[in-house]
Design a protein around this motif. Structure first.
Motif, mmCIF file in Angstrom:
data_model
loop_
_atom_site.group_PDB
_atom_site.id
_atom_site.type_symbol
_atom_site.label_atom_id
_atom_site.label_comp_id
_atom_site.label_asym_id
_atom_site.label_seq_id
_atom_site.Cartn_x
_atom_site.Cartn_y
_atom_site.Cartn_z
ATOM 1 N N PRO A 1 10.621 25.205 7.970
ATOM 2 C CA PRO A 1 10.707 24.085 6.907
ATOM 3 C C PRO A 1 9.968 24.574 5.468
ATOM 4 O O PRO A 1 8.827 25.109 5.531
ATOM 5 C CB PRO A 1 9.968 22.939 7.602
ATOM 6 N N GLY A 2 10.679 23.980 4.503
ATOM 7 C CA GLY A 2 10.320 24.202 3.205
ATOM 8 C C GLY A 2 10.556 25.433 2.495
ATOM 9 O O GLY A 2 10.560 25.868 1.418
ATOM 10 N N GLN A 3 10.997 26.526 3.360
ATOM 11 C CA GLN A 3 11.203 27.809 2.993
ATOM 12 C C GLN A 3 12.697 28.296 3.218
ATOM 13 O O GLN A 3 13.503 29.040 2.464
ATOM 14 C CB GLN A 3 10.404 28.822 3.654
ATOM 15 N N GLY A 4 13.405 27.491 4.310
ATOM 16 C CA GLY A 4 14.925 27.542 4.417
ATOM 17 C C GLY A 4 15.058 28.887 5.093
ATOM 18 O O GLY A 4 14.189 29.381 5.874
ATOM 19 N N TRP A 5 16.428 29.618 5.036
ATOM 20 C CA TRP A 5 16.707 30.466 5.771
ATOM 21 C C TRP A 5 16.353 31.844 5.398
ATOM 22 O O TRP A 5 16.485 31.984 3.866
ATOM 23 C CB TRP A 5 18.235 30.375 6.088
ATOM 24 N N THR A 6 15.978 32.996 5.860
ATOM 25 C CA THR A 6 15.804 34.203 5.387
ATOM 26 C C THR A 6 16.604 35.231 6.186
ATOM 27 O O THR A 6 16.606 35.167 7.606
ATOM 28 C CB THR A 6 14.499 34.502 5.503
ATOM 29 N N ALA A 7 17.435 35.926 5.576
ATOM 30 C CA ALA A 7 17.988 37.054 6.376
ATOM 31 C C ALA A 7 17.345 38.440 6.259
ATOM 32 O O ALA A 7 16.822 38.784 5.185
ATOM 33 C CB ALA A 7 19.469 37.292 6.051
ATOM 34 N N LEU A 8 17.452 39.201 7.375
ATOM 35 C CA LEU A 8 16.612 40.492 7.392
ATOM 36 C C LEU A 8 17.843 41.645 8.002
ATOM 37 O O LEU A 8 18.319 41.229 8.943
ATOM 38 C CB LEU A 8 15.604 40.661 8.499
ATOM 39 N N GLY A 9 18.148 42.415 7.290
ATOM 40 C CA GLY A 9 18.924 43.490 7.725
ATOM 41 C C GLY A 9 20.566 43.305 6.866
ATOM 42 O O GLY A 9 21.199 43.976 7.378
ATOM 43 N N PHE A 10 20.447 42.162 6.271
ATOM 44 C CA PHE A 10 22.118 41.725 5.804
ATOM 45 C C PHE A 10 21.657 40.582 4.578
ATOM 46 O O PHE A 10 20.413 40.234 4.548
ATOM 47 C CB PHE A 10 22.938 41.413 6.929
ATOM 48 N N ALA A 11 22.675 40.188 4.040
ATOM 49 C CA ALA A 11 22.613 39.364 3.123
ATOM 50 C C ALA A 11 23.241 37.953 3.547
ATOM 51 O O ALA A 11 24.364 37.961 4.252
ATOM 52 C CB ALA A 11 23.405 39.621 1.878
ATOM 53 N N LEU A 12 22.647 36.859 3.247
ATOM 54 C CA LEU A 12 23.124 35.603 3.646
ATOM 55 C C LEU A 12 24.896 35.220 3.140
ATOM 56 O O LEU A 12 25.501 34.742 3.605
ATOM 57 C CB LEU A 12 22.216 34.448 3.383
ATOM 58 N N GLY A 13 24.590 35.512 2.097
ATOM 59 C CA GLY A 13 26.169 35.372 1.054
ATOM 60 C C GLY A 13 26.385 34.072 0.774
ATOM 61 O O GLY A 13 27.691 33.751 0.708
ATOM 62 N N GLY A 14 25.306 32.832 0.718
ATOM 63 C CA GLY A 14 25.584 31.675 0.504
ATOM 64 C C GLY A 14 24.743 30.778 1.141
ATOM 65 O O GLY A 14 24.008 31.460 2.194
ATOM 66 N N PRO A 15 24.593 29.389 0.803
ATOM 67 C CA PRO A 15 23.790 28.370 1.548
ATOM 68 C C PRO A 15 24.167 28.401 3.150
ATOM 69 O O PRO A 15 25.312 28.607 3.553
ATOM 70 C CB PRO A 15 24.042 27.236 0.779
ATOM 71 N N LEU A 16 23.205 28.087 4.021
ATOM 72 C CA LEU A 16 23.273 27.911 5.502
ATOM 73 C C LEU A 16 22.592 26.864 5.933
ATOM 74 O O LEU A 16 21.449 26.341 5.571
ATOM 75 C CB LEU A 16 22.571 29.038 6.076
#
Length: 658
Positions: free
Chosen positions: A92-107
């Motif tokens: 909460p407050g930080q949102g999603w973080t991807a490790l090993g790849f890119a999110l490529g947009g909001p989730l």
């Protein structure tokens, strides 16, 4: 056992902080229509695994993701999803973080629904979970290559910061042994193996005897086994969750057997792959297929287990509590408090408040010259909680300041220290009374000099009999009166042993010639509180300790008034206890460590209106019955020394009987 009941208060086991570890493969389609039934490997799953449309987004419950090969940390403050080398994290407050790849947009953010945390379907796409069917009527996933074989567990300090535990490797399967399919008129559905490795060669636990006419109209599969282990001080709480694809056909409470060092559970009509695993806390879990169902044996080595079921989806839950180190007091369980008891914590300050309609505070004393643990004093009065009382001499266990119990003053007042008292109705009083016994009769009135068993020819002494202690002496007269009596019951010379709760007044007749010396003489006894700061004339119980910490919601420390030496040990930084009020409720306060000034400031900041400190340091104890597995609960983190008296909270019905 509260087993076989749908315990809604345990809903979706959100305290598990669980999930399961390891990896799996592939690619997922992004677009979805709405809530849909779900299949894995071509097998339709139970309704609890269906996707849900939440906040306009199709989502899946986090606890179901291990079935797809995704390892999870099911923690709403630190959610983690792991598949192969790809990991998604959410806070909460930080949102999603991807490790090993890119999110490529909001989730979209996770959503909690029905006690379960849900994540958007697109999160699985990003991880690489493979979809076989994506139609308006069905969402079908490929069966994972493997299922997570370890659990992302809460840290030993509590559920808020889970850590990854190394999986326990199971021995290789023995190829010669094959599980026997369950006896059922319906064909068994394809199984999704549980997360632990198969070991078919293990001996099967003996299931409890079944009813001869048992029929198994429906077959379920044990899909996954989830485990969490949390350590609260030295109390280990382990939760074992068995996820089934459908409800079992017979009430599970009929198939539980207690065994030495553990328990056995038999699930009729359930298929399972035989396996054995050593759990993180050292317990052993064995699963075995029999001809009519699945047998489970949990070896706990002395832990105390509670078993129950939850619906939608169907789960069997086993909670095991183990007291691992009795040198440390067991902690309070804030999720299992008696009705009418409220717990709050604020930094180092802990507060236990009691509904005055349900509980009455009372002063409870150990036998004269003895000290007892606060828990023993609570139990002796039929109470639910207690806090240690005032100061005392550790060599003799005699109080050094005022103690009044049931309208009788059993220890004299120093007449300068802060005092907490209680009326017959349970109202708390705070102030500086100076109580004295006063004898009245045709002669007028005389004030008692001292309250003690040891007589003095120069003094008029009072003592409340206990049936054991000797009073009086050579050349001295002792008058015995029953509480509330208007005349002398007995008049004796020499040494005598007054009966319990009998008032005894000893004096030298040459110094107090006006006092009566024969039975039947008119004489009344009153307890003059000599106070102007509260209606003390209504007090029946009282304890002096001090200092007064808070008055009217403000810090009220005045060590000079109460005669405290702030350079001495009694004022040192240490663990502290107090009795106060919060919003009209009598409250036990415990401060982990600090000075009286720090304690008073913390109390005022927490909204405490009035509070008097009790004896602190090695005596400070705050006890509540119950706790984890009924071990009892303590706010203090170290054992305290026994004490001669305590303030005990007694249920109203019990209080009226005392």
């Amino acid at each position: 056992m509260k087993f076989g009941q749908n315990r809604g208060r345990k809903a979706e086991v959100r305290t598990l902080g669980l999930g399961l570890l390891v990896l799996v493969a592939a690619a997922l389609l992004a677009g979805t229509a709405g809530a849909r039934p779900t299949a894995i490997g071509g097998v339709r799953q139970s309704a609890g695994v269906d996707s849900k449309l939440l906040a306009g987004t199709e989502m899946l419950a986090v606890w179901t993701l291990p079935r797809l090969g995704v390892s999870v940390r099911n923690d709403p403050l630190d959610l983690r999803l792991l598949l192969g080398k790809r990991e998604l994290r959410y806070a909460p407050g930080q949102g999603w973080t991807a490790l090993g790849f890119a999110l490529g947009g909001p989730l979209p953010a996770p959503v909690t629904e029905g006690g379960s945390l849900h994540v958007p379907l697109r999160a699985l796409e990003l991880l690489g979970v493979r979809v076989l069917t994506d139609t308006p009527g069905l969402l079908g996933f490929a069966a994972p290559v493997s299922v997570p074989t370890a659990t992302l567990l809460p840290s030993d300090g509590g559920p808020e910061r889970p850590v990854i535990r190394t999986p326990v490797a199971a021995p290789p399967p023995a190829p010669a042994a094959q599980p026997v399919p369950p006896a059922s008129p319906a064909p068994a559905p394809a199984q999704t193996p549980p997360r632990i490795q198969p070991v078919p060669s293990l001996p099967a636990p003996t299931p409890p005897p079944l009813v001869p006419t048992l029929s198994v109209p429906r077959v379920a599969n044990l899909d996954t086994v989830r485990i969490s282990r949390t350590l609260y001080r030295t109390v280990e709480v382990q939760r074992l969750v068995l996820d089934l694809s459908a409800p079992v056909s017979q009430t599970v409470s009929q198939t539980v057997s207690r065994e030495t060092g553990g328990l056995g559970v038999f699930l009729p009509g359930v298929t399972v792959t035989g396996s054995q695993q050593t759990l993180p806390g050292g317990d052993t879990l064995t699963l075995t297929q029999t001809s009519s169902g699945a047998a489970l044996r949990l070896t706990t080595g002395g832990g105390r287990s509670e078993i129950f079921t939850l619906d939608d989806p169907f789960r069997v839950v086993i909670d095991t509590t183990t007291y691992t180190d009795a040198s440390v007091p067991p902690p309070l369980n804030p999720d299992d408090l008696p009705a009418g008891v409220t717990y709050r914590s604020r930094g180092r300050l802990h507060l236990l408040s009691f509904d005055p309609a349900l509980f009455q505070p009372r002063v409870v004393s150990a036998p004269l010259g003895r000290s007892l643990a606060v828990a023993e004093l609570v139990k002796s009065a039929g109470g639910v909680a207690g806090v240690n009382g005032g100061y005392f001499d550790p060599r003799s266990s005699l109080p050094v300041d005022l103690v009044a119990v049931g309208g009788l003053m059993t220890a004299a007042s120093l007449e300068k220290r802060a005092t907490v008292g209680f009326t017959a109705g349970g109202e708390a009083l705070f102030g500086y009374p100076r109580p004295r016994y006063v004898l009245s009769g045709p002669f007028g009135s005389v004030t008692v000099n001292s309250v003690r068993a040891t007589p003095s020819a120069a003094l008029l002494t009072a003592f409340v009999g206990d049936g054991k202690t000797v009073v009086g002496g050579t050349g001295l007269t002792t008058l015995l009166l029953a509480p509330g009596s208007a005349s002398v019951t007995r008049a004796l010379t020499g040494q005598i042993t007054p009966p319990a709760r009998t008032l005894a007044f000893t004096f030298d007749p040459t110094r107090f010639p006006a006092l009566p010396r024969e039975a039947g003489a008119p004489l009344t006894v009153t307890l003059n509180w000599q106070a102007t700061d509260a209606p003390w004339e209504n007090a029946v119980d009282a304890l002096s300790a001090g200092p007064l910490l808070v008055q009217g919601g403000r810090v009220a420390l005045d060590p000079r008034r109460e005669g405290f030496n702030t350079a001495a040990g009694v004022w040192r930084p240490t663990r502290q206890s107090a009795l106060g009020t919060v919003n009209g409720q009598p409250t036990i306060a415990y401060f982990e460590y600090g000075t009286p000034e720090a304690f008073a400031a913390a109390l005022a900041g927490a909204g405490v209106r009035d509070a008097v400190r009790m004896d602190s340091g090695s005596s400070a104890t705050a006890y509540l019955q119950g706790g984890y597995a009924g071990l009892g609960a303590y706010l203090n983190t170290v054992w305290s020394q026994p004490v001669p008296n305590a303030i005990v909270f007694v249920p109203r019905g019990v209080a009226g009987q005392k």
